[in-house]
Scaffold this motif. Structure first.
Motif, PDB file in Angstrom:
ATOM      1  N   ASP A  50       0.839  -1.207   0.000  1.00  0.00           N
ATOM      2  CA  ASP A  50       0.000   0.000   0.000  1.00  0.00           C
ATOM      3  C   ASP A  50       0.868   1.249   0.000  1.00  0.00           C
ATOM      4  O   ASP A  50       0.593   2.213   0.716  1.00  0.00           O
ATOM      5  N   ARG A  51       1.917   1.231  -0.831  1.00  0.00           N
ATOM      6  CA  ARG A  51       2.824   2.374  -0.911  1.00  0.00           C
ATOM      7  C   ARG A  51       3.080   2.817  -2.343  1.00  0.00           C
ATOM      8  O   ARG A  51       3.988   3.609  -2.596  1.00  0.00           O
ATOM      9  N   ALA A  52       2.286   2.306  -3.278  1.00  0.00           N
ATOM     10  CA  ALA A  52       2.500   2.686  -4.676  1.00  0.00           C
ATOM     11  C   ALA A  52       2.069   4.117  -4.951  1.00  0.00           C
ATOM     12  O   ALA A  52       2.497   4.738  -5.926  1.00  0.00           O
ATOM     13  N   VAL A  53       1.211   4.661  -4.094  1.00  0.00           N
ATOM     14  CA  VAL A  53       0.716   6.024  -4.259  1.00  0.00           C
ATOM     15  C   VAL A  53       0.953   6.769  -2.954  1.00  0.00           C
ATOM     16  O   VAL A  53       0.743   6.213  -1.864  1.00  0.00           O
ATOM     17  N   ALA A  54       1.375   8.004  -3.048  1.00  0.00           N
ATOM     18  CA  ALA A  54       1.556   8.813  -1.850  1.00  0.00           C
ATOM     19  C   ALA A  54       0.204   8.966  -1.147  1.00  0.00           C
ATOM     20  O   ALA A  54      -0.778   9.369  -1.752  1.00  0.00           O
ATOM     21  N   GLY A  55       0.185   8.618   0.154  1.00  0.00           N
ATOM     22  CA  GLY A  55      -1.065   8.688   0.896  1.00  0.00           C
ATOM     23  C   GLY A  55      -1.872   7.413   0.854  1.00  0.00           C
ATOM     24  O   GLY A  55      -2.924   7.329   1.500  1.00  0.00           O
ATOM     25  N   GLY A  56      -1.406   6.395   0.087  1.00  0.00           N
ATOM     26  CA  GLY A  56      -2.105   5.122   0.042  1.00  0.00           C
ATOM     27  C   GLY A  56      -3.000   4.992  -1.173  1.00  0.00           C
ATOM     28  O   GLY A  56      -3.438   5.981  -1.774  1.00  0.00           O
ATOM     29  N   VAL A  57      -3.284   3.754  -1.550  1.00  0.00           N
ATOM     30  CA  VAL A  57      -4.109   3.465  -2.728  1.00  0.00           C
ATOM     31  C   VAL A  57      -5.532   3.970  -2.527  1.00  0.00           C
ATOM     32  O   VAL A  57      -6.199   4.400  -3.468  1.00  0.00           O
ATOM     33  N   ASP A  58      -6.023   3.939  -1.276  1.00  0.00           N
ATOM     34  CA  ASP A  58      -7.390   4.398  -1.024  1.00  0.00           C
ATOM     35  C   ASP A  58      -7.575   5.860  -1.436  1.00  0.00           C
ATOM     36  O   ASP A  58      -8.636   6.243  -1.934  1.00  0.00           O
ATOM     37  N   ARG A  59      -6.556   6.655  -1.228  1.00  0.00           N
ATOM     38  CA  ARG A  59      -6.646   8.070  -1.592  1.00  0.00           C
ATOM     39  C   ARG A  59      -6.817   8.225  -3.099  1.00  0.00           C
ATOM     40  O   ARG A  59      -7.625   9.044  -3.565  1.00  0.00           O
ATOM     41  N   PHE A  60      -6.072   7.432  -3.868  1.00  0.00           N
ATOM     42  CA  PHE A  60      -6.210   7.470  -5.327  1.00  0.00           C
ATOM     43  C   PHE A  60      -7.583   6.986  -5.751  1.00  0.00           C
ATOM     44  O   PHE A  60      -8.251   7.597  -6.599  1.00  0.00           O
ATOM     45  N   LEU A  61      -8.042   5.851  -5.141  1.00  0.00           N
ATOM     46  CA  LEU A  61      -9.324   5.277  -5.544  1.00  0.00           C
ATOM     47  C   LEU A  61     -10.479   6.220  -5.231  1.00  0.00           C
ATOM     48  O   LEU A  61     -11.453   6.299  -5.991  1.00  0.00           O
ATOM     49  N   GLU A  62     -10.413   6.934  -4.101  1.00  0.00           N
ATOM     50  CA  GLU A  62     -11.491   7.846  -3.738  1.00  0.00           C
ATOM     51  C   GLU A  62     -11.592   8.980  -4.755  1.00  0.00           C
ATOM     52  O   GLU A  62     -12.687   9.342  -5.198  1.00  0.00           O
ATOM     53  N   ALA A  63     -10.433   9.558  -5.123  1.00  0.00           N
ATOM     54  CA  ALA A  63     -10.452  10.628  -6.127  1.00  0.00           C
ATOM     55  C   ALA A  63     -10.882  10.097  -7.485  1.00  0.00           C
ATOM     56  O   ALA A  63     -11.644  10.743  -8.224  1.00  0.00           O
ATOM     57  N   TRP A  64     -10.428   8.898  -7.812  1.00  0.00           N
ATOM     58  CA  TRP A  64     -10.751   8.306  -9.114  1.00  0.00           C
ATOM     59  C   TRP A  64     -12.229   7.946  -9.191  1.00  0.00           C
ATOM     60  O   TRP A  64     -12.856   8.046 -10.238  1.00  0.00           O
ATOM     61  N   ARG A  65     -12.799   7.531  -8.055  1.00  0.00           N
ATOM     62  CA  ARG A  65     -14.216   7.160  -8.021  1.00  0.00           C
ATOM     63  C   ARG A  65     -15.095   8.369  -8.338  1.00  0.00           C
ATOM     64  O   ARG A  65     -16.118   8.253  -9.017  1.00  0.00           O
ATOM     65  N   ARG A  66     -14.683   9.555  -7.840  1.00  0.00           N
ATOM     66  CA  ARG A  66     -15.451  10.759  -8.153  1.00  0.00           C
ATOM     67  C   ARG A  66     -15.370  11.095  -9.634  1.00  0.00           C
ATOM     68  O   ARG A  66     -16.342  11.578 -10.230  1.00  0.00           O
ATOM     69  N   GLU A  67     -14.217  10.831 -10.244  1.00  0.00           N
ATOM     70  CA  GLU A  67     -14.068  11.092 -11.671  1.00  0.00           C
ATOM     71  C   GLU A  67     -14.944  10.168 -12.506  1.00  0.00           C
ATOM     72  O   GLU A  67     -15.313  10.502 -13.637  1.00  0.00           O
TER      73      GLU A  67
ATOM     74  N   ALA B 172     -20.606   5.738 -16.101  1.00  0.00           N
ATOM     75  CA  ALA B 172     -21.347   4.726 -15.337  1.00  0.00           C
ATOM     76  C   ALA B 172     -20.987   3.296 -15.733  1.00  0.00           C
ATOM     77  O   ALA B 172     -20.821   2.431 -14.864  1.00  0.00           O
ATOM     78  N   PRO B 173     -20.852   2.950 -17.024  1.00  0.00           N
ATOM     79  CA  PRO B 173     -20.517   1.546 -17.376  1.00  0.00           C
ATOM     80  C   PRO B 173     -19.187   1.083 -16.772  1.00  0.00           C
ATOM     81  O   PRO B 173     -19.091  -0.020 -16.250  1.00  0.00           O
ATOM     82  N   LEU B 174     -18.156   1.962 -16.857  1.00  0.00           N
ATOM     83  CA  LEU B 174     -16.856   1.576 -16.308  1.00  0.00           C
ATOM     84  C   LEU B 174     -16.938   1.430 -14.787  1.00  0.00           C
ATOM     85  O   LEU B 174     -16.384   0.489 -14.204  1.00  0.00           O
ATOM     86  N   ARG B 175     -17.632   2.353 -14.155  1.00  0.00           N
ATOM     87  CA  ARG B 175     -17.764   2.275 -12.704  1.00  0.00           C
ATOM     88  C   ARG B 175     -18.483   1.006 -12.274  1.00  0.00           C
ATOM     89  O   ARG B 175     -18.087   0.346 -11.305  1.00  0.00           O
ATOM     90  N   GLN B 176     -19.532   0.637 -12.986  1.00  0.00           N
ATOM     91  CA  GLN B 176     -20.280  -0.586 -12.655  1.00  0.00           C
ATOM     92  C   GLN B 176     -19.419  -1.827 -12.841  1.00  0.00           C
ATOM     93  O   GLN B 176     -19.482  -2.770 -12.037  1.00  0.00           O
TER      94      GLN B 176
END
Length: 498
Positions: free
Chosen positions: A26-43, A48-52
């Protein structure tokens, strides 16, 4: 401008590949992967198809930081292959322990194990029924019929004493619904008691995309309601019904945004089963295989006695026999060592008020094992010391001649050790002595002098070594030390002296 889907996936693949290379720390992204996923989820709100697709692969189901390295690798492989990324990078081997320890469950505060807080019957002194003892068969315990008795006996539980010492393999704490917090209870099995308001069959989609016929229920107590799921267990919906009072165990999680208990087991409670209430630690015993009464019933009975049956039998034995149990450990020893009495230890391990009380009970039961083992060793030592032994008194003149021929004089410590050994050999009881010293401190010459005295008294001695090389070194050392004595026999590996 919203980045195209291809660039989004490339960024995710790069992160997953880097995690694999490093062993999923869990060090591939500064601040952890969750931080990237949260920002990416908003994008992904506009895609909708990709998110689903990603949600179906389980990417956003649990925080990445809460997963073990093995779970992270499984998730990464599933997402990588589900998005058409080809073979997943080999990466670094993943270690078994979790990446970060989870916080402990906020369990109910246990009372301190004082006698006044124990069940009143533990302080009673009941007489033993005539013709019955702790060594009596388990059939004398109320509620134990032929099938249960046969099942217990084939498991090695043949007497009442065995039943009292049939200890649970774990305990499950019962919580009020309002006290269950997913972040605190992560990874620990918990129990809930309540009334079923609704029970229905549902279909759950697994991480692999398979449809799993399951059961969903709403369970409530006086503090609130809780969703309960039995994954891939559709039959539960046919067994349970609304209005029943049940005891359910499982693991608390968040599923589809709701606090959910992933059920592991359940019991329908009868009226008046007051032992199941918040704050109680329910014992879970090892499985007991059912003794078969006949081939005709083979297909209709479960393979093991139900946990409810085993728990009932053990509790009945405890309540019936603990008031008749006398502690074999003297009271002064109990007080000196600071352990619980035997009654309280047995009850406290089966039905502890909390982890502190269970630990106190475990300490006493463990002390029993060590104490009895020590008594056995002392008994054997006493019997061994009482056994007769030959009196070995060698020729002092031969010893003095040997010591005079040495190119050095014995130190004070060497001379003292030798005299103590010779004094033990001269007694009519077995010698038990350890000669200890640093390398080069003269242990060999002391041992050789003792062997020489045994030889002059007509006895044989053996100096043993763990390896052939060391045995040869000892022989050469002894040959050098005996060099000042006469040698009537002197061959390559045989040396005689007088």
């Amino acid at each position: 401008m919203v980045p195209p889907a291809s660039s989004k996936l490339e960024a995710l693949r790069g992160i997953l590949a880097l995690e694999a290379k490093k062993g999923f720390p869990d060090r591939a992204v500064a601040g952890g992967v969750d931080r990237f996923l949260e920002a990416w989820r908003r994008e992904l709100e506009g895609d909708a198809p990709l998110r689903q697709r990603l949600e179906a692969l389980g990417l956003f189901r649990k925080p990445y930081s809460a997963l073990t390295p093995h779970e992270r690798r499984d998730l990464a492989e599933r997402v990588w292959e589900g998005m058409g990324g080809g073979p997943f990078p080999a990466g670094t081997a993943v270690s078994a322990p979790p990446a970060e320890p989870r916080p402990p469950v906020a369990l109910p505060a246990p009372p301190s194990p004082q006698k006044e807080e124990w069940p009143p019957f533990l302080q009673e002194e009941r007489p033993m029924p005539r013709g019955v003892s702790l060594g009596s068969p388990v059939r004398v315990v109320p509620g134990v019929g032929p099938v249960i008795a046969a099942s217990l006996e084939q498991a090695g539980i043949t007497t009442v004493r065995h039943l009292l010492h049939f200890l649970p393999r774990k305990h499950i704490p019962i919580f009020a619904v309002a006290d269950l917090v997913p972040e605190q209870a992560a990874g620990q099995e918990v129990g809930v008691v309540g009334t079923l308001w609704e029970v229905r069959p549902v279909v759950i989609t697994s991480r692999e995309g398979r449809s799993l016929p399951s059961t969903e229920a709403v369970l409530g107590d006086e503090t609130g309601n809780l969703r309960v799921l039995w994954f891939n267990q559709e039959y539960v919906a046919k067994v349970l019904e609304a209005g029943q009072r049940v005891f359910v165990t499982g693991y608390l999680d968040v599923f589809a945004g709701r606090r959910t208990l992933e059920a592991q087991s359940f019991e329908v409670l009868e009226e008046g089963e007051g032992v199941f209430r918040p704050g109680v630690w329910v014992p879970v015993y090892p499985s007991v295989r059912r003794a078969r009464a006949g081939a005709k019933r083979e297909g209709r009975l479960p393979d093991t006695l139900s946990p409810k049956t085993v728990r009932r039998v053990v509790r009945t034995a405890l309540e019936t026999w603990l008031p008749r149990l006398h502690d074999w450990l003297p009271a002064e020893v109990v007080d000196k060592v600071g352990v619980l009495g035997l009654r309280y230890a047995l009850w406290g391990y089966h039905y502890p008020a909390g982890p502190a009380q269970r630990e106190e009970a475990r300490r006493r039961l463990a002390f029993n094992e060590f104490f009895l083992a020590q008594l056995l060793l002392l008994q054997r030592r006493h019997a061994w010391r009482e056994a007769p032994a030959p009196v070995i008194q060698g020729d002092r003149r031969a010893l003095e001649t040997f010591l005079d021929t040495l190119p050095f004089r014995l130190t004070t410590g060497q001379a003292k050790a030798l005299e103590e050994i010779l004094a033990d050999m001269a007694q009519a009881k077995p010698m038990s002595r350890l000669l200890q010293g640093e390398v080069g401190s003269g242990k060999t010459v002391v041992a050789l002098a003792s062997m020489l005295m045994a030889g002059t008294a007509g006895w044989q001695s053996a100096l043993m070594a763990p390896t052939e090389v060391l045995a040869e070194q000892h022989f050469l050392t002894i040959r050098r030390l005996l060099g000042g004595l006469a040698h009537p026999l002197d061959e390559e590996y045989v040396l005689g002296v007088y």
